[in-house]
Design a protein around this motif. Structure first.
Motif, PDB file in Angstrom:
ATOM      1  N   GLN A 262      -7.211   4.518   2.026  1.00 17.65           N
ATOM      2  CA  GLN A 262      -6.580   4.765   0.868  1.00 17.65           C
ATOM      3  C   GLN A 262      -7.893   4.309   0.371  1.00 17.65           C
ATOM      4  O   GLN A 262      -7.978   5.132  -1.542  1.00 17.65           O
TER       5      GLN A 262
ATOM      6  N   VAL B 285      -2.298   0.706  -5.221  1.00 15.88           N
ATOM      7  CA  VAL B 285      -2.642  -1.262  -3.772  1.00 15.88           C
ATOM      8  C   VAL B 285      -1.792  -1.989  -4.968  1.00 15.88           C
ATOM      9  O   VAL B 285      -2.240  -1.707  -6.430  1.00 15.88           O
TER      10      VAL B 285
ATOM     11  N   LEU C  54      -6.367   0.818   4.391  1.00 15.46           N
ATOM     12  CA  LEU C  54      -7.083   0.183   3.456  1.00 15.46           C
ATOM     13  C   LEU C  54      -8.331   1.164   3.316  1.00 15.46           C
ATOM     14  O   LEU C  54      -9.368   1.678   2.573  1.00 15.46           O
TER      15      LEU C  54
ATOM     16  N   LEU D 154       0.951  -0.949  -0.441  1.00 20.18           N
ATOM     17  CA  LEU D 154       0.087   0.107  -0.501  1.00 20.18           C
ATOM     18  C   LEU D 154       0.890   1.045  -0.321  1.00 20.18           C
ATOM     19  O   LEU D 154       1.449   1.558   1.298  1.00 20.18           O
TER      20      LEU D 154
END
Length: 663
Positions: A471, A406, A468, A401
């Protein structure tokens, strides 16, 4: 014969002996936001369910209407078919059905029209639900959105353009009045994400004929990688009789270019979808011209408008009977003027305009937006899988990441440390996150590239989940309606996180170590861990042998994101399992659920039924079970097959050349 009553009712006759009556709405997948995916599908499904109910026709008489729905890129159609009395009785229900109550928890979405080349449509129309039509996904709140959309879709509300049609003139005006001259609602000038529609001819969106090998931007001339080898080109033609004639001439011209290179001209096919005032035309071939592909397509790009006059005249003659009722109806539903037919000048102009918005299915020679590992922004945070968590994810797999991307990387075996295969998705190119019932994430981008993994099967999963969330914040999260089993992930995680007894603290450490050592030293069948190539045979500690062959990729439709892969398994039983903690038949028993298939990103495919499926069985020593296993999933170009049992045996068959190098 085709005619009109007012501006909103069309009647026509054809060879169908059944009566048809329906409506076409000027609304489709291109008008649906990615975050609302599945809404229109549920609306049409609910309307179909209600209209399909039996109708009473009199004492002792019941009619069963046929109801057909079509969800296209920019229109949606609802059609009732049957005997005249049955069709009319069902149709009379429709005005009262544009209410949220018809959408229930049992309403299942219909399968929409599949764009041939979704990545191409994203370039031309922006991000919308059409880009996800090939996978069965929907927004978590799609039912509530559908309930809110139904009153807006009601033709009586005047919010969305609609055109009615029937083959029985006596039904004109039934349920919905004839409108003589009102212009109707003004269509939107943009698609779902704000991308402007081309309203005055496709040539306005092009960059000219001098840039055939640059990456395609918008409707401009250029190249982009194809999601499927069968797609060769796309371009735009007017949504008219002249445009249809031009599309067929383009197919003929490409077939001639293929023939000049020694390929079968009959293999060139054509597909079209509507995008407002234009048709997007796709030319494709199941036997694409291999190494000559670039030469054939570039030659076509240079000559596509240089069609002989005789061909143009023949194409115009083909349109002499007038435009089809469907084309005429769709034009009115989209707010376009009636088409008066084609002549040679219009067809020639359509061919010229098509050259300005040609997209070739080729890897661009230069691509400023190409993604490489070095192009990521900021430091990468690396996450490694749990050992044994998902069988194909071993030390050769990492999830990286960065601030703007990703990536999932796997190392295949070979000299010099092997080859690193990377799937990388840039945050600004990400289209949506698909989440299945087991919690597997699949990030899909504008090019239909898919990166899939399960966060719980990585170390430091809580930190990974937090990263995540940051992100992927702001991306639409959609439900992937597959058959994934949440319990399967839990079992794999428990197996991966199981600790040996010698890790226990305090005074029990020595005792635990002695117990474990005793069990292992007295076991005749140590756990087997093998990483081998498909076609090879694994042998368990009790003598059982397992041979897997195949990775046979089964044909699929060009628009399907998922593919099917079959393997053939031969399982021959050895002796009893002698460990006292396990039943004697542990390693002599076989079940289809002992096997799994995974893609390069370690996302699991699902097992589907097949005619020759390997059966569940417990075998005597020396007996063999033989059968097939068919899996369906995303990104199975380079699949892996896994086998595990309760003893802990763990075997993975890799595609040729993909066995990871030893750590």
């Amino acid at each position: 014969m085709t005619g009109w009553a007012g501006t909103n009712w069309q009647f026509f006759d054809d060879e169908d002996t059944q009566t048809r009556i329906g409506v076409t709405f000027g609304l489709g997948l291109l008008d649906e936001e990615v975050a609302a995916t599945g809404t229109l599908s549920l609306v049409l499904s609910a309307l179909r369910t209600e209209l399909s109910r039996p109708v009473e026709l009199g004492p002792g008489r019941t009619g069963f209407p046929e109801v057909i729905v079509e969800l296209g890129t920019d229109t949606a159609t609802l059609l009732v078919r049957g005997a005249s009395q049955t069709a009319a009785a069902a149709w009379r229900r429709l005005p009262n059905l544009f209410a949220g109550w018809i959408v229930t928890e049992q309403t299942s979405p219909i399968r929409p029209e599949h764009p041939v080349w979704p990545a191409d449509l994203v370039r031309r129309t922006g991000r919308n639900a059409a880009a996800l039509a090939s996978v069965q996904v929907s927004a978590a709140d799609a039912r509530n959105r559908a309930r809110a959309l139904l009153p807006r879709l009601d033709p009586g509300a005047g919010k969305i353009r609609s055109t009615f049609f029937t083959t029985d003139e006596s039904l004109i005006g039934v349920g919905f009045r004839v409108i003589e001259s009102a212009p109707g609602p003004v269509p939107s000038s943009c698609w779902a994400d704000g991308t402007e529609k081309l309203l005055n001819g496709p040539g306005l969106g092009g960059t000219g004929p001098d840039s055939p090998e640059k990456p395609a931007i918008g409707n401009g001339r250029g190249t982009l990688p194809a999601g499927e080898d069968s797609v060769l080109i796309s371009t735009l033609v007017p949504r008219s009789a002249a445009g249809l004639a031009a599309a067929e001439l383009l197919r003929t011209q490409l077939a001639a270019c293929a023939a000049n290179a020694g390929h079968d001209p009959e293999a060139i096919g054509i597909g079209m979808v509507g995008i407002g005032a234009q048709f997007c035309v796709f030319l494709l071939s199941e036997t694409a011209p291999g190494t000559a592909r670039r030469r054939v397509l570039l030659e076509f790009g240079r000559s596509m408008s240089m069609v002989p006059d005789s061909w143009v005249d023949d194409a115009v003659q083909e349109t002499a009977e007038g435009i089809s009722p469907r084309l005429a109806r769709e034009r009115r539903s989209l707010g376009l003027d009636d088409d008066q037919g084609a002549d040679a000048a219009q067809v020639r102009q359509a061919l010229i305009e098509a050259t300005h918005c040609l997209h070739l299915s080729l890897d661009p020679i230069e691509n400023p937006s190409a993604v490489t590992k070095s192009s990521t922004k900021g430091a990468e945070r690396i996450f490694r899988p749990l050992a044994g968590g998902t069988p194909p994810m071993d030390r050769s797999t990492t999830l990286a990441l960065a601030e703007d991307s990703v990536a999932l990387r796997t190392r295949s075996g070979g000299h010099g440390g092997g080859t690193i295969n990377e799937t990388l998705i840039k945050r600004d190119k990400a289209l949506a996150v698909l989440v299945d019932p087991a919690g597997t994430l699949a990030i899909i981008d504008d090019d239909q590239q898919v990166l899939s993994f399960h966060p719980l099967l990585f170390r430091r999963s809580r930190l990974l989940r937090q990263r995540l969330d940051t992100q992927l914040h702001g991306l639409p999260h959609l439900e992937n309606n597959n058959d994934a089993d949440p319990a399967g992930v839990s079992r794999r995680r428990r197996r991966a996180t199981r600790r040996p007894l010698w890790l226990l603290a305090g005074a029990t450490v020595v005792i635990g170590y002695l117990v474990v050592s005793s069990v292992l030293s007295n076991s005749d069948e140590p756990q087997v861990t093998e990483r081998i190539t498909i076609g090879q045979t694994a042998q368990l500690g009790n003598g059982t042998t397992i041979t897997a062959t195949g990775f046979e990729k089964q044909p699929k439709a060009p628009e399907d994101l998922e593919s099917q892969v079959a393997v053939h398994v031969r399982f021959c039983a050895g002796g009893d399992t002698s460990s006292g903690d396990f039943r004697p038949e542990t390693q002599r028993s076989v079940s289809p659920t002992d096997f799994g298939m995974f893609n390069e990103q370690s996302a699991a495919a699902r097992l589907i039924d097949s005619d020759e499926q390997l059966r569940r069985d417990t075998l005597a020593q020396g007996q063999c079970a033989v059968g097939d296993l068919v899996f369906k999933g995303v990104g199975l170009a380079v699949p892996r097959l896994s086998y595990t049992n309760s003893l802990g045996d763990d075997v993975i068959w890799y595609s040729t050349g993909q066995v990871p190098s030893a750590p």
